[in-house]
Design a protein around this motif. Structure first.
Motif, PDB file in Angstrom:
ATOM      1  N   MET A 133     -10.211  -0.476  -8.820  1.00  0.00           N
ATOM      2  CA  MET A 133      -9.412  -0.762  -7.445  1.00  0.00           C
ATOM      3  C   MET A 133     -10.252  -1.256  -6.587  1.00  0.00           C
ATOM      4  O   MET A 133      -9.809  -2.579  -5.969  1.00  0.00           O
ATOM      5  CB  MET A 133      -8.445   0.281  -7.202  1.00  0.00           C
ATOM      6  CG  MET A 133      -7.348   0.578  -7.967  1.00  0.00           C
ATOM      7  SD  MET A 133      -6.012   1.674  -7.182  1.00  0.00           S
ATOM      8  CE  MET A 133      -6.818   3.253  -7.562  1.00  0.00           C
ATOM      9  N   VAL A 134     -11.366  -0.793  -6.352  1.00  0.00           N
ATOM     10  CA  VAL A 134     -12.321  -1.321  -5.254  1.00  0.00           C
ATOM     11  C   VAL A 134     -12.835  -2.540  -5.455  1.00  0.00           C
ATOM     12  O   VAL A 134     -13.037  -3.328  -4.704  1.00  0.00           O
ATOM     13  CB  VAL A 134     -13.384  -0.224  -5.053  1.00  0.00           C
ATOM     14  CG1 VAL A 134     -14.438  -0.947  -4.061  1.00  0.00           C
ATOM     15  CG2 VAL A 134     -12.839   0.964  -4.475  1.00  0.00           C
ATOM     16  N   SER A 135     -13.162  -2.920  -6.730  1.00  0.00           N
ATOM     17  CA  SER A 135     -13.655  -3.984  -7.341  1.00  0.00           C
ATOM     18  C   SER A 135     -12.712  -5.134  -7.295  1.00  0.00           C
ATOM     19  O   SER A 135     -13.024  -6.244  -7.935  1.00  0.00           O
ATOM     20  CB  SER A 135     -14.492  -3.831  -8.295  1.00  0.00           C
ATOM     21  OG  SER A 135     -13.859  -3.317  -9.453  1.00  0.00           O
ATOM     22  N   ALA A 136     -11.404  -4.753  -7.597  1.00  0.00           N
ATOM     23  CA  ALA A 136     -10.628  -5.700  -7.830  1.00  0.00           C
ATOM     24  C   ALA A 136     -10.160  -6.945  -6.839  1.00  0.00           C
ATOM     25  O   ALA A 136     -10.431  -6.497  -5.635  1.00  0.00           O
ATOM     26  CB  ALA A 136      -8.930  -5.368  -8.128  1.00  0.00           C
ATOM     27  N   GLY A 137      -9.801  -8.166  -7.361  1.00  0.00           N
ATOM     28  CA  GLY A 137      -9.660  -9.223  -6.140  1.00  0.00           C
ATOM     29  C   GLY A 137      -8.366  -8.740  -5.376  1.00  0.00           C
ATOM     30  O   GLY A 137      -8.141  -9.077  -4.357  1.00  0.00           O
ATOM     31  N   HIS A 138      -7.546  -8.353  -6.174  1.00  0.00           N
ATOM     32  CA  HIS A 138      -6.058  -7.928  -5.423  1.00  0.00           C
ATOM     33  C   HIS A 138      -5.349  -6.858  -6.270  1.00  0.00           C
ATOM     34  O   HIS A 138      -5.706  -6.953  -7.506  1.00  0.00           O
ATOM     35  CB  HIS A 138      -5.125  -9.210  -5.572  1.00  0.00           C
ATOM     36  CG  HIS A 138      -4.183  -9.133  -4.414  1.00  0.00           C
ATOM     37  ND1 HIS A 138      -3.994 -10.304  -3.772  1.00  0.00           N
ATOM     38  CD2 HIS A 138      -3.363  -8.372  -4.343  1.00  0.00           C
ATOM     39  CE1 HIS A 138      -2.809 -10.015  -2.865  1.00  0.00           C
ATOM     40  NE2 HIS A 138      -2.532  -9.028  -3.182  1.00  0.00           N
ATOM     41  N   VAL A 139      -4.750  -5.939  -5.747  1.00  0.00           N
ATOM     42  CA  VAL A 139      -4.206  -4.754  -6.204  1.00  0.00           C
ATOM     43  C   VAL A 139      -2.923  -4.845  -6.061  1.00  0.00           C
ATOM     44  O   VAL A 139      -2.362  -4.830  -4.753  1.00  0.00           O
ATOM     45  CB  VAL A 139      -4.930  -3.401  -5.781  1.00  0.00           C
ATOM     46  CG1 VAL A 139      -4.160  -2.306  -6.620  1.00  0.00           C
ATOM     47  CG2 VAL A 139      -6.470  -3.462  -5.914  1.00  0.00           C
ATOM     48  N   VAL A 159      -4.072   0.619   1.713  1.00  0.00           N
ATOM     49  CA  VAL A 159      -4.179  -0.286   2.645  1.00  0.00           C
ATOM     50  C   VAL A 159      -5.416  -0.197   3.674  1.00  0.00           C
ATOM     51  O   VAL A 159      -5.778  -1.268   4.255  1.00  0.00           O
ATOM     52  CB  VAL A 159      -3.014  -0.876   3.131  1.00  0.00           C
ATOM     53  CG1 VAL A 159      -2.205   0.124   4.085  1.00  0.00           C
ATOM     54  CG2 VAL A 159      -2.899  -2.206   3.802  1.00  0.00           C
ATOM     55  N   GLN A 160      -5.457   0.985   3.881  1.00  0.00           N
ATOM     56  CA  GLN A 160      -6.319   1.180   5.074  1.00  0.00           C
ATOM     57  C   GLN A 160      -7.915   0.989   4.589  1.00  0.00           C
ATOM     58  O   GLN A 160      -8.761   0.681   5.464  1.00  0.00           O
ATOM     59  CB  GLN A 160      -6.428   2.553   5.553  1.00  0.00           C
ATOM     60  CG  GLN A 160      -4.867   3.073   6.047  1.00  0.00           C
ATOM     61  CD  GLN A 160      -4.822   4.481   6.407  1.00  0.00           C
ATOM     62  OE1 GLN A 160      -5.202   4.767   7.316  1.00  0.00           O
ATOM     63  NE2 GLN A 160      -4.288   5.261   5.502  1.00  0.00           N
ATOM     64  N   MET A 161      -8.079   0.831   3.242  1.00  0.00           N
ATOM     65  CA  MET A 161      -9.450   0.594   2.862  1.00  0.00           C
ATOM     66  C   MET A 161      -9.600  -0.531   1.975  1.00  0.00           C
ATOM     67  O   MET A 161     -10.830  -1.196   1.723  1.00  0.00           O
ATOM     68  CB  MET A 161      -9.629   1.848   1.864  1.00  0.00           C
ATOM     69  CG  MET A 161      -9.926   3.260   2.691  1.00  0.00           C
ATOM     70  SD  MET A 161      -9.830   4.795   1.508  1.00  0.00           S
ATOM     71  CE  MET A 161      -8.035   4.602   1.373  1.00  0.00           C
ATOM     72  N   LEU A 162      -8.481  -1.204   1.349  1.00  0.00           N
ATOM     73  CA  LEU A 162      -8.390  -2.303   0.439  1.00  0.00           C
ATOM     74  C   LEU A 162      -7.904  -3.574   1.299  1.00  0.00           C
ATOM     75  O   LEU A 162      -6.734  -3.221   1.705  1.00  0.00           O
ATOM     76  CB  LEU A 162      -7.841  -2.017  -0.850  1.00  0.00           C
ATOM     77  CG  LEU A 162      -8.381  -0.515  -1.568  1.00  0.00           C
ATOM     78  CD1 LEU A 162      -7.712  -0.666  -3.094  1.00  0.00           C
ATOM     79  CD2 LEU A 162      -9.922  -1.111  -2.124  1.00  0.00           C
ATOM     80  N   PRO A 163      -8.392  -4.453   1.322  1.00  0.00           N
ATOM     81  CA  PRO A 163      -7.965  -5.822   1.957  1.00  0.00           C
ATOM     82  C   PRO A 163      -6.687  -6.578   1.221  1.00  0.00           C
ATOM     83  O   PRO A 163      -6.010  -7.068   2.035  1.00  0.00           O
ATOM     84  CB  PRO A 163      -9.238  -6.679   2.147  1.00  0.00           C
ATOM     85  CG  PRO A 163     -10.091  -6.332   1.009  1.00  0.00           C
ATOM     86  CD  PRO A 163      -9.792  -5.080   0.674  1.00  0.00           C
TER      87      PRO A 163
END
Length: 286
Positions: A133-139, A159-163
């Motif tokens: 999830m951290v390395s994904a372009g979009h989740v 959403v607080q950690m992943l853009p």
């Protein structure tokens, strides 16, 4: 040779409702009981059901035949199939204890669900998904009915950690409008615990075919075949008719916690920036 069952078309409860007004008083008494607790037919023998309702065995036999079944076992077989499909109607039981008497049983069942679930979902697997999830372009997060709330909860935590995260579909939107852009840099989390719509599994399959990495979260009864990279089964049994989602919520919590860990400094800076904007917009103040 295996004996073929004889049953009318449609659901068991539907047959009872359609027939109810044409029944004799004693048969109607049985019919009304069965409508309140259809799951009992899957559990009890004909004699046990007759005793429970206060009618004769002959009444049970006539009632079953009026519904269009050849015998009690055929009706019970269909009721059992519908019970396994997940309808809360089939999980209700007469004489249930009040809240005070049932709290302990719910706690024990929740603990059992957690143990059973995480016996098959090791910490290493949760870490693997969190890293993806951290390395994904979009989740992307998908879920229908109660599953949408679970998908929304996990997305809200992340959403607080992943853009780049999004709950789909939005109001008035279709999944095809998102599927067209799916690719190898995307990760799709699909919540499809019991009584989910078939579209959830179809979209998971479409996403996998497009090259996206798919996490498919379902229940331990599900037999739906989905080409997901990660298939996670949560135990959701409960003493009453409603699913116990404690194990699912714990899974969401663990995933969010490990994402926070693996997001590292970048993730924490994003969280700090969000907090600064909260202050500037006075969003979280009275």
């Amino acid at each position: 040779m295996q004996e073929l069952s004889s049953k009318p078309n449609g659901s068991f409860v539907g047959h009872v409702r359609q027939t109810l007004n044409s029944l004799s008083p004693t048969e109607r008494k049985l019919g009304e009981f069965v409508l309140d607790y259809p799951g009992d037919l899957a559990t009890y023998t004909a004699s046990e059901l007759a005793q429970l309702v206060g009618v004769s065995n002959a009444t049970v036999t006539r009632f079953i035949q009026r519904l269009g079944y050849e015998n009690y076992e055929d009706a019970r077989r269909q009721a059992r199939e519908e019970r396994n499909s997940g309808s809360p109607l089939f999980l209700s039981a007469p004489g249930s204890k009040g809240v005070e008497g049932s709290v302990a049983s719910h706690i024990v069942q929740a603990q059992d669900n957690i143990v059973a679930t995480f016996n098959h979902i090791p910490a290493e697997l949760i870490d693997e998904i969190a890293l993806a999830m951290v390395s994904a372009g979009h989740v992307w997060f998908l879920g229908y009915r109660s599953n949408r709330n679970l998908a929304a909860y996990l997305r809200w935590q992340l959403v607080q950690m992943l853009p780049r995260t999004q709950l789909i579909p939005g109001p008035g939107e279709t999944l095809g409008e998102y599927a067209v852009d799916l690719g190898k840099t995307d990760l799709v989390l699909v919540f499809a615990l019991r009584r989910s719509l078939p579209m959830a599994a179809k979209f998971a399959t479409t996403a996998a075919q497009a090259g996206a990495r798919v996490v498919y979260i379902t229940d331990h009864f599900s037999k739906t075949a989905v080409p997901a990279e990660w298939l996670l089964r949560c135990h959701t049994q409960a003493p009453g008719p409603l699913d116990n989602h404690v194990s699912v919520m714990l899974l969401c919590h663990l995933l969010a916690t490990r994402v926070m860990h693996h997001a590292g400094t970048k993730g924490r800076r994003r969280m700090a920036s969000i907090e600064t904007l909260h202050d500037g917009l006075s969003e979280l103040r009275e």
